[in-house]
Design a protein around this motif. Structure first.
Motif, PDB file in Angstrom:
ATOM      1  N   ALA A  52       0.989  -1.232   0.042  1.00 41.17           N
ATOM      2  CA  ALA A  52      -0.113   0.092  -0.101  1.00 41.17           C
ATOM      3  C   ALA A  52       0.821   1.134  -0.054  1.00 41.17           C
ATOM      4  CB  ALA A  52      -0.869  -0.192   1.163  1.00 41.17           C
ATOM      5  N   GLU A  53       2.020   1.296   0.625  1.00 41.43           N
ATOM      6  CA  GLU A  53       2.820   2.336   0.601  1.00 41.43           C
ATOM      7  C   GLU A  53       3.297   2.493  -0.771  1.00 41.43           C
ATOM      8  OE1 GLU A  53       6.930   3.476   3.037  1.00 41.43           O
ATOM      9  OE2 GLU A  53       5.588   2.215   3.933  1.00 41.43           O
ATOM     10  N   ILE A  54       4.185   1.455  -1.112  1.00 38.45           N
ATOM     11  CA  ILE A  54       4.542   1.664  -2.457  1.00 38.45           C
ATOM     12  C   ILE A  54       3.329   2.254  -3.586  1.00 38.45           C
ATOM     13  CG2 ILE A  54       5.424   0.362  -4.477  1.00 38.45           C
ATOM     14  CD1 ILE A  54       7.367   0.686  -1.917  1.00 38.45           C
ATOM     15  N   SER A  55       2.295   1.835  -3.502  1.00 41.53           N
ATOM     16  CA  SER A  55       1.212   2.036  -4.255  1.00 41.53           C
ATOM     17  C   SER A  55       0.762   3.527  -4.100  1.00 41.53           C
ATOM     18  CB  SER A  55      -0.235   1.275  -4.151  1.00 41.53           C
ATOM     19  OG  SER A  55      -1.241   1.720  -4.833  1.00 41.53           O
ATOM     20  N   HIS A  56       0.701   3.830  -3.007  1.00 39.56           N
ATOM     21  CA  HIS A  56       0.478   5.422  -2.759  1.00 39.56           C
ATOM     22  C   HIS A  56       1.693   6.379  -3.120  1.00 39.56           C
ATOM     23  CE1 HIS A  56       0.215   8.775   0.292  1.00 39.56           C
ATOM     24  NE2 HIS A  56      -0.972   8.977  -0.525  1.00 39.56           N
ATOM     25  N   ARG A  57       2.821   6.007  -3.085  1.00 41.97           N
ATOM     26  CA  ARG A  57       3.682   6.734  -3.947  1.00 41.97           C
ATOM     27  C   ARG A  57       3.424   6.980  -5.246  1.00 41.97           C
ATOM     28  NH1 ARG A  57       9.066   4.306  -0.802  1.00 41.97           N
ATOM     29  NH2 ARG A  57       8.517   4.869   1.189  1.00 41.97           N
ATOM     30  N   LEU A  58       3.374   5.780  -5.826  1.00 47.39           N
ATOM     31  CA  LEU A  58       3.112   5.693  -7.179  1.00 47.39           C
ATOM     32  C   LEU A  58       1.658   6.753  -7.674  1.00 47.39           C
ATOM     33  CD1 LEU A  58       3.589   2.052  -8.253  1.00 47.39           C
ATOM     34  CD2 LEU A  58       4.973   3.837  -8.698  1.00 47.39           C
ATOM     35  N   TRP A  59       0.885   6.477  -6.812  1.00 49.65           N
ATOM     36  CA  TRP A  59      -0.296   7.103  -7.136  1.00 49.65           C
ATOM     37  C   TRP A  59      -0.033   8.758  -6.928  1.00 49.65           C
ATOM     38  CZ3 TRP A  59      -3.648  10.681  -4.530  1.00 49.65           C
ATOM     39  CH2 TRP A  59      -4.705  10.802  -5.168  1.00 49.65           C
ATOM     40  N   TYR A  74      -8.107  -4.985   2.425  1.00 46.06           N
ATOM     41  CA  TYR A  74      -6.900  -4.342   3.445  1.00 46.06           C
ATOM     42  C   TYR A  74      -6.215  -3.217   2.906  1.00 46.06           C
ATOM     43  CZ  TYR A  74      -8.355  -8.382   6.407  1.00 46.06           C
ATOM     44  OH  TYR A  74      -8.877  -9.359   7.125  1.00 46.06           O
ATOM     45  N   THR A  75      -5.733  -3.521   1.688  1.00 48.32           N
ATOM     46  CA  THR A  75      -5.283  -2.524   0.781  1.00 48.32           C
ATOM     47  C   THR A  75      -5.900  -1.444   0.417  1.00 48.32           C
ATOM     48  OG1 THR A  75      -3.813  -4.201   0.414  1.00 48.32           O
ATOM     49  CG2 THR A  75      -3.481  -2.036  -1.040  1.00 48.32           C
ATOM     50  N   ILE A  76      -7.314  -1.655   0.163  1.00 47.56           N
ATOM     51  CA  ILE A  76      -8.143  -0.531  -0.367  1.00 47.56           C
ATOM     52  C   ILE A  76      -8.245   0.674   1.042  1.00 47.56           C
ATOM     53  CG2 ILE A  76     -10.677  -0.011  -0.772  1.00 47.56           C
ATOM     54  CD1 ILE A  76      -9.416  -0.993  -3.221  1.00 47.56           C
ATOM     55  N   GLN A  77      -8.453  -0.065   2.290  1.00 47.57           N
ATOM     56  CA  GLN A  77      -8.644   0.471   3.380  1.00 47.57           C
ATOM     57  C   GLN A  77      -7.504   1.369   3.499  1.00 47.57           C
ATOM     58  OE1 GLN A  77      -9.712  -1.887   6.554  1.00 47.57           O
ATOM     59  NE2 GLN A  77     -11.535  -2.587   5.589  1.00 47.57           N
ATOM     60  N   ASP A  78      -6.316   0.920   3.406  1.00 48.77           N
ATOM     61  CA  ASP A  78      -5.122   1.483   3.636  1.00 48.77           C
ATOM     62  C   ASP A  78      -4.817   2.782   2.887  1.00 48.77           C
ATOM     63  OD1 ASP A  78      -2.384   2.378   4.350  1.00 48.77           O
ATOM     64  OD2 ASP A  78      -1.732   0.392   4.583  1.00 48.77           O
ATOM     65  N   LEU A  79      -5.261   2.335   1.397  1.00 44.53           N
ATOM     66  CA  LEU A  79      -5.045   3.700   0.491  1.00 44.53           C
ATOM     67  C   LEU A  79      -6.009   4.472   0.729  1.00 44.53           C
ATOM     68  CD1 LEU A  79      -4.305   1.256  -2.694  1.00 44.53           C
ATOM     69  CD2 LEU A  79      -2.717   3.021  -1.702  1.00 44.53           C
ATOM     70  N   ARG A  80      -7.249   4.400   1.126  1.00 49.72           N
ATOM     71  CA  ARG A  80      -8.297   5.443   1.481  1.00 49.72           C
ATOM     72  C   ARG A  80      -7.718   6.218   2.567  1.00 49.72           C
ATOM     73  NH1 ARG A  80     -11.320   7.713  -0.220  1.00 49.72           N
ATOM     74  NH2 ARG A  80     -13.263   7.475   0.985  1.00 49.72           N
ATOM     75  N   ALA A  81      -7.054   5.449   3.623  1.00 52.66           N
ATOM     76  CA  ALA A  81      -6.686   6.246   5.069  1.00 52.66           C
ATOM     77  C   ALA A  81      -5.522   7.251   4.383  1.00 52.66           C
ATOM     78  CB  ALA A  81      -6.282   5.267   5.872  1.00 52.66           C
ATOM     79  N   ARG A  82      -4.747   6.816   3.456  1.00 49.05           N
ATOM     80  CA  ARG A  82      -3.678   7.836   2.847  1.00 49.05           C
ATOM     81  C   ARG A  82      -4.220   8.698   1.965  1.00 49.05           C
ATOM     82  NH1 ARG A  82       1.498   5.086   3.358  1.00 49.05           N
ATOM     83  NH2 ARG A  82       1.073   2.933   4.279  1.00 49.05           N
ATOM     84  N   ALA A  86     -11.767   7.130  -3.367  1.00 56.38           N
ATOM     85  CA  ALA A  86     -12.541   6.002  -3.564  1.00 56.38           C
ATOM     86  C   ALA A  86     -12.613   5.657  -4.855  1.00 56.38           C
ATOM     87  CB  ALA A  86     -13.875   5.495  -2.960  1.00 56.38           C
ATOM     88  N   SER A  87     -13.070   6.601  -5.783  1.00 57.21           N
ATOM     89  CA  SER A  87     -13.324   6.482  -7.247  1.00 57.21           C
ATOM     90  C   SER A  87     -12.263   6.176  -8.017  1.00 57.21           C
ATOM     91  CB  SER A  87     -13.807   8.179  -7.694  1.00 57.21           C
ATOM     92  OG  SER A  87     -12.736   9.216  -7.514  1.00 57.21           O
TER      93      SER A  87
END
Length: 183
Positions: A52-59, A74-82, A86-87
């Motif tokens: 999720a951390e790597i994905s967030h950096r890429l995003w 779980y990763t969806i929740q983590d990314l939302r929190a970051r 949701a879209s």
């Protein structure tokens, strides 16, 4: 005597395969340097916090859609929190294996018209993931961004890579995925 000889030969072959797996490392992009251009991310289940951390950096760099597969949400929740909206998140929750990750996300990737995909996974898992996605969707371009290996001991890396070699052989037999293809 014959049984002892067979054991020695088997252990020698196992050791050779393990050492071959350690020597032939997979060239992948590590978290600090994301791949060039991509249209969408596919984050595979497992090691959810790190991925999720790597994905967030890429995003943050590209603001592309993120497909999360095989992790129970779980990763969806983590990314939302970051802060990822949701879209921009798509959840594929049925996959239980790497091959199913590829097979189940294929319709989403094709329907979305995505041509360049970055797969977010662990360093030791990158080659098998890439092989599966390329087998299922040869028309798409794939790159990979991995979690760093430095956080594990040499022994843990050895065990993970040895286990991964066995899985790659199994995938070659079961799914026809190239066992030793380089990414």
């Amino acid at each position: 005597m014959k049984q002892r000889r067979r054991r020695i030969i088997a252990m020698g072959l196992l050791l050779a395969a393990a050492l071959g797996g350690l020597v032939s490392s997979v060239p992948v992009t590590v978290a600090g340097g994301p791949p060039g251009d991509f249209d969408v991310q596919v984050v595979l289940g497992g090691n959810t916090r790190e991925r999720a951390e790597i994905s967030h950096r890429l995003w943050l760099r590209r603001r592309t859609p993120v497909i999360v597969t095989g992790d129970g949400g779980y990763t969806i929740q983590d990314l939302r929190a970051r802060g990822v909206p949701a879209s921009r998140l798509i959840h594929e929750g049925k996959a239980r294996t790497t091959y199913e990750n590829a097979a189940n996300t294929a319709p989403m990737l094709r329907q979305g018209g995505y041509g360049r995909v970055v797969i977010v996974t662990s360093d030791y898992h990158a080659a098998r993931a890439l092989s599966c996605f390329r087998k299922v969707m040869p028309e798409l371009e794939f790159s990979v961004c991995t979690t760093p290996a430095e956080e594990r001991s040499a022994w843990e890396n050895f065990q993970l890579r040895l286990r991964e070699r066995g899985k790659r052989l199994g995938y070659a037999v079961i799914h026809g995925v190239p066992a030793w293809a380089s990414p």
